[in-house]
Structure formats: structure tokens, C-alpha cells
Scaffold this motif. Structure first.
Motif, PDB file in Angstrom:
ATOM      1  N   ALA A  95     -10.957   5.005  -1.564  1.00  0.00           N
ATOM      2  CA  ALA A  95     -10.232   3.745  -1.373  1.00  0.00           C
ATOM      3  C   ALA A  95     -10.800   2.961  -0.201  1.00  0.00           C
ATOM      4  O   ALA A  95     -11.058   1.757  -0.305  1.00  0.00           O
ATOM      5  N   TRP A  96     -10.999   3.638   0.916  1.00  0.00           N
ATOM      6  CA  TRP A  96     -11.557   2.940   2.084  1.00  0.00           C
ATOM      7  C   TRP A  96     -12.938   2.375   1.746  1.00  0.00           C
ATOM      8  O   TRP A  96     -13.266   1.240   2.134  1.00  0.00           O
ATOM      9  N   ALA A  97     -13.733   3.148   1.030  1.00  0.00           N
ATOM     10  CA  ALA A  97     -15.079   2.698   0.658  1.00  0.00           C
ATOM     11  C   ALA A  97     -15.031   1.489  -0.273  1.00  0.00           C
ATOM     12  O   ALA A  97     -15.970   0.673  -0.291  1.00  0.00           O
ATOM     13  N   ALA A  98     -13.959   1.361  -1.054  1.00  0.00           N
ATOM     14  CA  ALA A  98     -13.825   0.261  -2.008  1.00  0.00           C
ATOM     15  C   ALA A  98     -13.251  -1.002  -1.375  1.00  0.00           C
ATOM     16  O   ALA A  98     -13.065  -2.007  -2.060  1.00  0.00           O
ATOM     17  N   GLY A  99     -12.968  -0.952  -0.078  1.00  0.00           N
ATOM     18  CA  GLY A  99     -12.482  -2.132   0.604  1.00  0.00           C
ATOM     19  C   GLY A  99     -10.976  -2.217   0.743  1.00  0.00           C
ATOM     20  O   GLY A  99     -10.443  -3.254   1.133  1.00  0.00           O
ATOM     21  N   ILE A 100     -10.283  -1.126   0.426  1.00  0.00           N
ATOM     22  CA  ILE A 100      -8.833  -1.100   0.622  1.00  0.00           C
ATOM     23  C   ILE A 100      -8.575  -0.838   2.102  1.00  0.00           C
ATOM     24  O   ILE A 100      -8.914   0.230   2.618  1.00  0.00           O
ATOM     25  N   SER A 101      -7.985  -1.799   2.782  1.00  0.00           N
ATOM     26  CA  SER A 101      -7.802  -1.653   4.230  1.00  0.00           C
ATOM     27  C   SER A 101      -6.481  -0.994   4.585  1.00  0.00           C
ATOM     28  O   SER A 101      -6.325  -0.462   5.685  1.00  0.00           O
ATOM     29  N   HIS A 102      -5.508  -1.036   3.663  1.00  0.00           N
ATOM     30  CA  HIS A 102      -4.200  -0.462   3.947  1.00  0.00           C
ATOM     31  C   HIS A 102      -3.517  -0.114   2.633  1.00  0.00           C
ATOM     32  O   HIS A 102      -3.725  -0.789   1.621  1.00  0.00           O
ATOM     33  N   MET A 103      -2.702   0.927   2.663  1.00  0.00           N
ATOM     34  CA  MET A 103      -1.895   1.317   1.500  1.00  0.00           C
ATOM     35  C   MET A 103      -0.458   1.528   1.937  1.00  0.00           C
ATOM     36  O   MET A 103      -0.198   2.080   3.019  1.00  0.00           O
ATOM     37  N   VAL A 104       0.457   1.092   1.086  1.00  0.00           N
ATOM     38  CA  VAL A 104       1.876   1.387   1.285  1.00  0.00           C
ATOM     39  C   VAL A 104       2.254   2.463   0.281  1.00  0.00           C
ATOM     40  O   VAL A 104       2.180   2.250  -0.933  1.00  0.00           O
ATOM     41  N   LEU A 105       2.629   3.630   0.788  1.00  0.00           N
ATOM     42  CA  LEU A 105       2.945   4.775  -0.057  1.00  0.00           C
ATOM     43  C   LEU A 105       4.414   4.712  -0.483  1.00  0.00           C
ATOM     44  O   LEU A 105       5.301   4.491   0.341  1.00  0.00           O
ATOM     45  N   THR A 106       4.650   4.937  -1.756  1.00  0.00           N
ATOM     46  CA  THR A 106       5.979   4.759  -2.327  1.00  0.00           C
ATOM     47  C   THR A 106       6.789   6.045  -2.258  1.00  0.00           C
ATOM     48  O   THR A 106       6.335   7.101  -2.695  1.00  0.00           O
ATOM     49  N   ALA A 107       8.006   5.928  -1.734  1.00  0.00           N
ATOM     50  CA  ALA A 107       8.968   7.030  -1.772  1.00  0.00           C
ATOM     51  C   ALA A 107       9.981   6.745  -2.883  1.00  0.00           C
ATOM     52  O   ALA A 107      10.417   5.602  -3.055  1.00  0.00           O
ATOM     53  N   THR A 108      10.347   7.787  -3.622  1.00  0.00           N
ATOM     54  CA  THR A 108      11.291   7.610  -4.728  1.00  0.00           C
ATOM     55  C   THR A 108      12.486   8.544  -4.646  1.00  0.00           C
ATOM     56  O   THR A 108      13.353   8.518  -5.515  1.00  0.00           O
ATOM     57  N   SER A 109      12.533   9.383  -3.612  1.00  0.00           N
ATOM     58  CA  SER A 109      13.631  10.332  -3.435  1.00  0.00           C
ATOM     59  C   SER A 109      13.707  10.691  -1.958  1.00  0.00           C
ATOM     60  O   SER A 109      12.795  10.371  -1.184  1.00  0.00           O
TER      61      SER A 109
END
Length: 267
Positions: free
Chosen positions: A28-42
Motif C-alpha cells: 500500500a505504501w509503495a502504491a502511494g497510499i499515505s494513510h488508511m483508516v481501519l474499520t472496527a465493526t465490533s
């Protein structure tokens, strides 16, 4: 890649990533994704995503919430537990919460109650809301109209609905998250025509990985697993549908996501 993207919805704790989670992040970092928001479901998921974020808080943030599929497990204690999780420094939104009348894994009255409790928590904390809605836009809009004045911001993530639903959400000044659904030549054609109607200041991008692999990818991975590194394909399709360059879309969607989630600066 030369352009920065933010993935606002990644289910990184899913078992599909258990064998190579670190490699998924590196791609992801190599593809240019600078940040991710991780989803919580429980409630259990809240702790799991926070543990992942703690290892890289400048590039990983998360939500804290209970998915409508899990609403049947909501109890009086759930609100206090969720309130405690929401205090963590890496939590940027309440959710994933909402209504799912497509699968109805939880009774609809319990889904509504669980959603309203989390909207109240969002109003209390000032955190934005990360919303899930499937086949329930009319009821969702009814509820949101009651709470909207008390909420800072809200995004309908993984929007796949019709024009009436989109305009209803935009009328409430909500943000819209677009996934690889828009890349599906079978069921994404309506969405392809609708994304041009979303103001740039309301549009964000997400993979919802490991689900919703962009079908426009060539070649597609044999395991059919989606991952954050594939977000540029979503961006390419959305930009094409909107008559923009990918660079233009990346700049506006990234700025919108950074402002919405109040993300730390990459610098």
C-alpha cells in the motif's frame, strides 16, 4: 505513483490478511497510499484495530463502533465500552454503524437502537460518523435528520445506492465513500453516472478491503482478495467518470479525507 491517496475504509483485521498483513501494508505504501483508516465493526474489533494503529499512528487510524450485523449483541454495557474505546488517540470516527436491511443479520429494531446509541456518542464526543447502509436509505435518512444538527460530520461509506438516496445524503451535508463497486461492469453502472454529482469536497475513496476487488483490474489476483494497494484503480475509474485527471481527483479526495478525519500531517 506521484500522487497521494487515502483509503478511508480497510478491514485490515480480517482473517484474509492474517498471513501477510505486513506485506499488504508495504504494498500500500509503495502504491502511494499515505494513510488508511481501519474499520472496527465490533467491540473486539475496536481493540484489534487500535493495536494495529499503535504500531504506525502517523499512517494508520481507525474507527470505533458496532456494525448493524452485530447490533443483536448490543447491551447496556456496550455504550460504556464503546465510549472508552473512542477515547483512544488513533480513533478518528464512530462506526462502522448503520442499517443493513439487505441481510438482516440483526433484527431491525435492534439495528435502529444500536445506530441511535452510536449517533448519540458521536454527538457527545464530537467525532465524525462512519456509516453503513444497505437497502435502508429511507429509514437511515429519517434517523439522520433527527441527529444531523448534533453531529460534526458523517460519511456514508461504500455508497452503492440510487440517485434519490445520494441526493438525500448530500442534502444533509454528508460525505460519500466510493469503493471498487464503481469498477463493476455488471452492477456499478448506475454508480458510474452518479459519482459526477458528488461535490469534490464531499467525495472520499476506499477499498473496503478485502472485499470489492475492482473488476476493471487487469490482471486480477487469483485469490480475488482486495487490498489497499488497489485503491489507485478505484481512483482511475472515478476520475474517468467525473471527467477529471487522476491527479485532480487524488488531490481533492485526499484533502477531503484529511480534513474529515482530522488526520495527522504526513510531514
Amino acid at each position: 505513483m506521484g500522487r497521494e491517496l487515502i483509503d478511508i475504509g480497510v478491514n485490515l483485521t480480517d482473517a484474509a490478511f492474517d498471513r501477510d498483513r505486513d506485506a499488504v501494508l508495504e504494498r500500500a505504501w509503495a502504491a502511494g497510499i499515505s494513510h488508511m483508516v481501519l474499520t472496527a465493526t465490533s467491540l473486539e474489533g475496536c481493540q484489534a484495530v487500535q493495536e494495529l494503529c499503535a504500531a504506525d499512528p502517523l499512517r494508520l487510524s481507525c474507527t470505533a463502533g458496532i456494525h448493524p450485523h452485530e447490533a443483536r449483541h448490543w447491551s447496556n454495557a456496550s455504550s460504556n465500552e464503546l465510549r472508552s474505546f473512542a477515547k483512544h488517540s488513533t480513533v478518528r470516527a464512530i462506526g462502522e454503524c448503520g442499517l443493513d436491511f439487505n441481510r438482516d443479520f440483526s433484527p431491525r429494531p435492534q439495528q435502529v437502537h444500536c445506530l441511535e446509541e452510536q449517533l448519540a456518542l458521536a454527538a457527545e464526543t464530537g467525532l465524525p460518523v462512519f456509516l453503513h447502509e444497505r437497502d435502508a436509505s429511507e429509514r437511515m435518512l429519517e434517523i439522520l435528520r433527527e441527529y444531523r444538527d448534533h453531529l460534526s460530520r458523517a460519511v456514508v461509506h461504500c455508497f452503492t445506492g440510487e440517485r434519490q438516496a445520494l441526493y438525500g445524503y448530500l442534502d444533509l451535508d454528508l460525505h460519500i465513500g466510493i469503493t471498487g463497486w464503481v469498477c463493476d461492469e455488471r452492477r456499478g453502472t448506475v454508480l458510474q453516472t452518479l459519482v459526477r454529482d458528488i461535490p469534490g469536497s464531499r467525495l472520499m475513496l476506499e477499498t473496503d478491503a478485502p472485499w470489492l476487488l475492482p473488476r476493471s483490474m487487469t490482471p486480477r489476483p487469483r485469490n480475488r482478495r482486495n487490498e489497499p494497494a488497489f485503491l489507485p484503480e478505484v481512483a482511475r475509474m472515478v476520475a474517468s467518470c467525473r471527467g477529471e485527471t487522476v491527479e485532480q481527483l487524488a488531490a481533492t479526495s485526499t484533502a477531503t479525507a484529511r480534513n474529515f478525519f482530522d488526520l495527522p500531517s504526513t510531514s
